[in-house]
Structures are given as C-alpha cells and as structure tokens.
Design an enzyme around this catalytic site. Structure first.
Site, PDB file in Angstrom:
ATOM      1  N   GLU A 110     -87.414  35.657 -40.884  1.00 49.36           N
ATOM      2  CA  GLU A 110     -87.922  34.748 -39.863  1.00 49.36           C
ATOM      3  C   GLU A 110     -89.164  35.249 -39.138  1.00 49.36           C
ATOM      4  O   GLU A 110     -90.028  34.453 -38.779  1.00 49.36           O
ATOM      5  CB  GLU A 110     -86.818  34.475 -38.822  1.00 49.36           C
ATOM      6  CG  GLU A 110     -85.645  33.679 -39.343  1.00 49.36           C
ATOM      7  CD  GLU A 110     -85.959  32.193 -39.442  1.00 49.36           C
ATOM      8  OE1 GLU A 110     -87.115  31.803 -39.168  1.00 49.36           O
ATOM      9  OE2 GLU A 110     -85.066  31.424 -39.824  1.00 49.36           O
ATOM     10  N   SER A 370     -25.787  38.797 -18.385  1.00 50.77           N
ATOM     11  CA  SER A 370     -25.281  40.116 -17.990  1.00 50.77           C
ATOM     12  C   SER A 370     -26.370  41.149 -17.757  1.00 50.77           C
ATOM     13  O   SER A 370     -26.057  42.322 -17.549  1.00 50.77           O
ATOM     14  CB  SER A 370     -24.326  40.635 -19.073  1.00 50.77           C
ATOM     15  OG  SER A 370     -23.185  39.808 -19.179  1.00 50.77           O
TER      16      SER A 370
END
Length: 737
Positions: A110, A370
């Site tokens: 680019e 429990s």
C-alpha cells in the site's frame, strides 16, 4: 583565390559561432526567465497550499473514537465485545498488537515510503500522473495510508478530484498533528473488511478466530488485500476473489523482499475462510452486568482469568448435557488469598434457551441444602459445646411440631460429630443448631455480607440446618472463603481496578478489612472433617475440603470446596426451580466440583495446618463436657414406625482401646433386627445371634475395622485402635500439626 576563399570561410564560421553564442545566450536568458517564472509560480503554489493547509482544521478523529465496548480479563485478553452504536465491530487496537509481518506486507503493498513522506508521496503522484497521460487511464493509485485514513475518517468514498484534494490536504494536516505510529494505528482501527467489520483486530477475530498478534503469512496477506475492495473480496461471500487478491499481495511481498518464494508458495496453499466466526463471548453474564453498570466506559477490566473461564464454561456445558434437559449449572471460582473472582459461569450456555441460559444463576437466590452444616458445627466448636470427636445421638427427635429426618430416612444411633458432618446427617445438625441458635447463625452470615432470605419474611428457624433459607451461589462461596482463610472472610471482587487498589494499599501497609466468620480453631476443625469427606465415584479424596448439599424436593444440587488457594462453588438445577427427581449434590454437583479443580490446575495448594489451641485427641481423651453432646429442647420420639437402625454402641468410632494380651473385648450394638452378624476386618466372627453383644479376642495392637449387619441387611462400621498399656507412650495424642 584559395586564400580569399579560405578567409571568407573562416569569417563565415566566426560569424556563425557568434550567432550561435547569441542564440544560446538568448535561450539561457529565456530558460532563466522561465525558470524564474515557474519557480515563482511553484513557490506561490506551495505557499498557497501551505497557507491553505495551515488554515484548514485537521481531520475530525471522532469516527476513530467510536469503538466497540470491550470487556477484558485480568491479563488484558478479550472476554466480550459489543458493537458500536451504529452496529459496527470496531475494536481498539494499537500497532504493537499486530503481527509485524502483516505490517511489512501492508507497507509493501500500500505505501512503501510511509515512514519517509509527509502524508503525500510525491513520487507516487508523479508516477500515477505519467501513467494516466501515457495510457489514458488510471494504472496505479497514489493514495498513501495517511490519505486513506483521511477518507475513512470522512466516511465518504468519492473518487472525484475534489475528494482527492481533500485527502491530500487532510493527510498533510494529519501528519502535522500525529506521529506515524498514531496514523498507522488509525488505519488499523478503521480499515473496512466487509460487512460491519472494521479494523484489523475485528477482522482477525471474525475470519480466523484469533487476535492479530500472530498471523500466518497467508492470513496476513488476506487482511492486507481485503480493504481495497472489502465487499467484493469478502471471503465468506466470494472466497475465490479473496484468494486471488491474497495471492497478489503475496507476490508483491516476494518482489519487495518481505518474504521469500518458498514462504509465498506455502501461504498460497492455506485455505481461505468461508464463514465469519462468532466474537468471543466469555463470562457473558458478568460482562453484561459491568456494561450496564457503566455504559459510558469503553473498556472494562475484570479479575476473570480467560483460560479458567473458558475451561469451566466448557465443563458446565458438557456436564449438564449429560445430566438432562432443562438443567443448568453455575460455577464461581475465587482466589481466596486476594478475594478475586477468576471465573464466573452463570449458566450452562448463555444462548441455550432450553436451559434459560440468559439467567445468571450465580446471583439467583436458592435453597443451599446441607452446605450450611459446616457453619453450624463451627459455631458449636467455637462456643466450646462440641469437638469433632464428641458423640451425638442420631435418633428420632422432635422439636415441637418439627421432626427432622435424615436424607436416607434412616437412623445411625450414636455417632461422632465428625461422622455426622462428613456423612451430612440431618438430625445431629438440627440438634446442634438448636443449641447454638438459628438467629446467631443468620447474624454471623449477615456480618460477613451474606444476605439470608427466609420464606415469607419469617425469622431464622431450625430448618436453616437443612437449607430452609435463601442464599445466592456468590453468598455461599463467600462463606466458604471464610473456612478457607482460617475464619476471616474477604470481600469478593470481580473488577481489576478494585483488586489493584487493594494490592497497592497492602503494599503501603494498609490491611483490607476482614470480617470474622469463625475462630481459627473452629475453622480448622471443620476443614479437617471436610477434607476427608467421601469423594464422588472415580475421584481422588483428600486433595481439598468440600461439602455437598441438596435442597428440598431435589430442586438444587450444590458442591463447594476449597484448597489453600482457590474456593469453587457449584450449583446444578433448573432455573425455574422445578423439581428434578434424583438430583443430588453428591451425584450432580460434586463431580463438576472435582473436575473444576482439575481444570484450574493439577497441583493443589495444601490447607493450613492446625492453629494453636486445636485439640487433636481421640474421643476417650476429651474433657468430660465434650465427650457427649448435651442436648436440650428436643423430645425423643418412640414408636415401632421409627425402628432404630443397627449401630455399634461400643467401642465408639475412631476411639482407642487399651487391652491386655489375654483380655477379650466386649462389642455392643443397639437397634436393628436380630440376628446380628459381626465382622472384624471383613471376616465374620462367632457370636450369639440372639443378643446384641459379642466377646471378641484381639490378636494384637493396631487398627481394626468392626462391622455389624442386622437381619434386614443394614450395616454399621467403626474403626478403632487397640493398644497395650506398654504402648501408651507410643500412641500419645499428637498436639502438633
């Protein structure tokens, strides 16, 4: 004649030379004048551009600041991301977060002179202009990465001369304001990759399911190629176009020396992704909660460990699939040395509608079964009412109109509190709670931040012992961190900032505030019992302390455990609180708990040793007030419908018995249906089937296991240690660790 001709020729040559010199002089003057004119024009144009650029505002960076909200783990890794207000996936990313090979390919393809130009590449402009003149069409572009950033910031994709001029001017202004690294970071954040995917990080996650730090060469080349034509080259829609574009980038990278031909050839063989992947959605419940609490913040840092979170989410999903439909699971893992939550699994599958996965069961109020029994006994230990080796009766009992029953609806006779807790017997727990007071238990819970919810806003009752109270999984986990920390409960946190502030305060000598749940001695007694609780099938025992629980009607299954570093709490059940027959903590939640500890790490941190003051003796050596639990307010229930279970009443379990070599030992049993069968270490001995007593002759010192079986096949077992008087010194109680 010849002389005259020669002279004329010389004269003509001289005149010609003079004329040529005059013409050259005139040409030089014209060129100089032209150069001066063009130079002046160039200077004026340059000055005009500089003046124009200086007067123009820099490009608006607002678009680059509209990022996806992200939730990160303790190490900065992505847990969850949310789209922007306009539905875009645009994740924050910096240059250091991206694979260097991707950056090198990007520059080669680019903008080769990105780091040397000032925003506009003059050489590329001249080349593109000449190619336009000679070919009559655009052959190559001259847009730099900076110019592309300007276009992305504008959000306009015109190809007119005015648009190009705006990009040129904007690029010059942008590079005047920002560094090259900052400009490149804007490109990495804004570049389009098809659909609503913007930025290289979002693209890498969407197409490869990975962060962009480490990309393959083929993956890097594809990400370079896509922004040039993001919709046409979308690999999930047009993989052929994506492959062609990727290969073109690879060839350019070879030409520019970024990679060699062999690397390019291998990259060409890499498959192109044909679908988009889902973005990470780890810890979705707590992530959404954080974003709701602070919707303005762009980044939320949690104490969650992504690896642990992923492992436990997978565990919850796999195990509930085996347990049945509509069941969900929740897991909370805590580093109790700091109070930091390292995993928060709110359900068996966030997107699983059949299991109501969107409901966070970590914060849902449920019956804990429990799991509260250890704290009941802990209060009794703290108050001096009992010791783990204290004997207590597990027989039919009634408190007014309340008559508790054991889970197996059987009775075990005289047992130690150690046995009652490890086997989770209900009746002894209710008896002990009656002695310490349910109000005191609820008050102790509130003191450490666990908010109890009682049915119909009633006051605490004895039913608390069996889960008759509402608590969240986080509350239960908080209580168990108190056991893990020797009695002190630390405030839990899931925000990284809070954890860092606490660590900084500790560094400066400021201790975090801790609330005391139980005394260190009482806590150690409880942990010493829970570490020997029987493990689920095919699991190793003794690696950590744990307790299970099952709520009334088989609605909730629990398992909570801790070692020297981690506390993990597990809940299994239906979010709609419907009953699931056969759902118990031992069968459904305990295997998940044991697997969770294994997935956190194979190596366990040991529990703390016995603190000063802990009484480590057998039942026979206890002080008289502690040998047998003193019951009050309980009415013993009689009746044939409550036939007592057979139990060995003498010798007590885990006791030491002194014997002479010629002495026989009297074994006694109570309850059960005659005839009884007695066994020593698994081998039957002679006994009178019409009585509940037998005389047995030991054959030496050491441990023996005694068993008795009644006519209905019910069994009771005890383990005792036999010692001769001369061996007493060898078996003195150990008061150390």
């Amino acid at each position: 004649m010849n002389d005259a001709a020669s002279n004329a020729s010389h004269e003509q040559r001289g005149i010609g030379a003079l004329l040529r010199r005059c013409r050259h002089a005139v040409t030089r003057r014209k060129l100089a004048m032209a150069s001066a004119v063009f130079g002046a024009f160039g200077l004026c144009a340059t000055a005009a551009i500089v003046f124009t650029v200086s007067r123009m505002p820099p490009p608006d960076l607002a678009a680059a600041e509209k990022l996806s909200t992200v939730v990160l783990d303790r190490n900065g890794q992505l847990l969850r991301a949310f789209t922007t207000s306009d539905g875009r996936w645009r994740l924050p990313v910096e240059v250091a977060d991206v694979d260097q090979r991707y950056l090198a390919m990007l520059m080669a393809f680019e903008d080769k002179r990105f780091y040397s130009h000032g925003g506009v590449d003059v050489r590329s402009v001249a080349r593109a202009s000449w190619q336009l003149i000679t070919h009559g069409r655009i052959v190559s572009g001259a847009s730099t990465l900076t110019m592309q950033v300007v276009r992305l910031l504008e959000g306009r994709y015109e190809r007119s001369g005015n648009a190009k001029l705006r990009q040129v001017v904007g690029a010059l202004r942008l590079e005047h304001k920002l560094t090259k690294t900052e400009v490149l970071a804007l490109y990495l954040r804004l570049a389009p990759f098809g659909g609503n995917i913007e930025g290289v990080r979002a693209a890498s996650l969407a197409y490869f399911g990975k962060e962009p730090q480490r990309l393959s060469i083929g993956q890097a080349a594809l990400l370079v190629a896509l922004p040039q034509s993001p919709e046409w080259r979308r690999p999930d829609r047009n993989p052929k176009a994506a492959r062609i574009a990727r290969n073109r980038v690879l060839q350019r990278a070879v030409e520019e020396g970024v990679i060699n031909q062999a690397e390019a050839d291998r990259a060409i063989l890499e498959p192109v992704p044909t679908h988009r992947r889902a973005f990470p959605q780890l810890a979705p419940h707590i992530a959404e909660s954080e974003v709701r609490a602070d919707p303005i913040a762009a980044e939320h840092r949690l104490t969650i460990d992504r690896n642990i979170q992923r492992a436990l989410e997978t565990l919850a999903r796999e195990q509930t699939a085996l347990l049945g439909q509509k069941l969900s699971a929740a897991i909370l893992a805590i580093d109790h040395t700091s109070g930091e939550i390292v995993a928060h699994v709110g359900s068996a599958g966030y997107l699983d509608g059949t299991r109501a996965g969107a409901i966070d069961m970590v914060s849902a109020v449920r019956s804990p079964g429990s799991t509260l029994k250890p704290f009941i006994y802990g209060l009794a230990f703290e108050a001096g009412l009992a010791h783990p080796e204290t004997l207590i009766e597990d027989r039919p009992v009634r408190f007014g109109s309340y008559a508790p029953k054991n889970f197996d609806e059987d009775f075990h006779g005289t047992v130690t509190i150690r046995h009652a807790l490890s086997q989770s017997l209900n009746i002894p727990a209710v008896k002990v709670l009656a002695a310490v007071g349910p109000g005191k238990l609820a008050g102790r819970f509130r003191k450490v931040g666990a908010e109890t919810v009682f049915p119909d806003a009633t006051q605490p009752t004895l039913a608390m012992a069996l889960g008759g109270v509402g608590l969240t999984l986080r509350d239960v986990a908080t209580l168990y961190t108190g056991l893990a920390r020797g009695g002190d409960v630390i405030q839990l946190t899931h925000r990284r900032a809070d954890a860092e502030a606490a660590a900084k305060a500790l560094l400066h000598g400021k201790q975090r505030k801790h609330e005391t749940l139980l005394s260190p001695v009482a806590t150690w007694y409880v942990s010493d019992i829970l570490k020997d609780a029987p493990p689920p099938l095919n699991a190793r025992a003794g690696r950590f302390a744990y307790k299970t629980g099952t709520s009334y009607g088989y609605r909730d299954a629990w398992a909570v455990g801790y070692d020297g570093k981690y506390t993990i709490a597990v809940w299994v059940g239906r979010p709609d609180a419907a009953s699931t027959p056969g759902l118990t903590g031992r069968l459904a939640a305990a295997p998940i708990l044991f697997d969770a500890f294994a997935r956190i790490g194979e190596k366990r941190v040991p529990l703390a040793g016995a603190p000063a003051g802990a009484l480590r003796v057998s039942g026979s050596d206890l002080p008289p007030p502690l040998k047998r639990f003193r019951e009050g307010g309980a009415e013993t229930v009689q009746g044939p419908f409550l036939e007592p279970r057979v139990v060995i009443s003498y010798p007590p379990d885990r006791s030491e018995v002194e014997t002479e070599s010629e002495d026989a030992l009297l074994l006694k049993a109570s309850g059960g249906v005659l005839p009884l069968t007695w066994l020593v270490n698994g081998a039957p001995i002679e006994s009178d089937p019409r009585t509940r007593e037998v005389i047995w002759q030991p054959d030496g010192d050491g441990f023996v296991r005694l068993s008795v079986v009644d006519a209905k096949g019910r069994v009771d077992r005890v383990t005792v240690r036999l010692k001769s008087p001369e061996m007493a010194a060898v078996f003195l109680p150990d008061h150390g660790e």
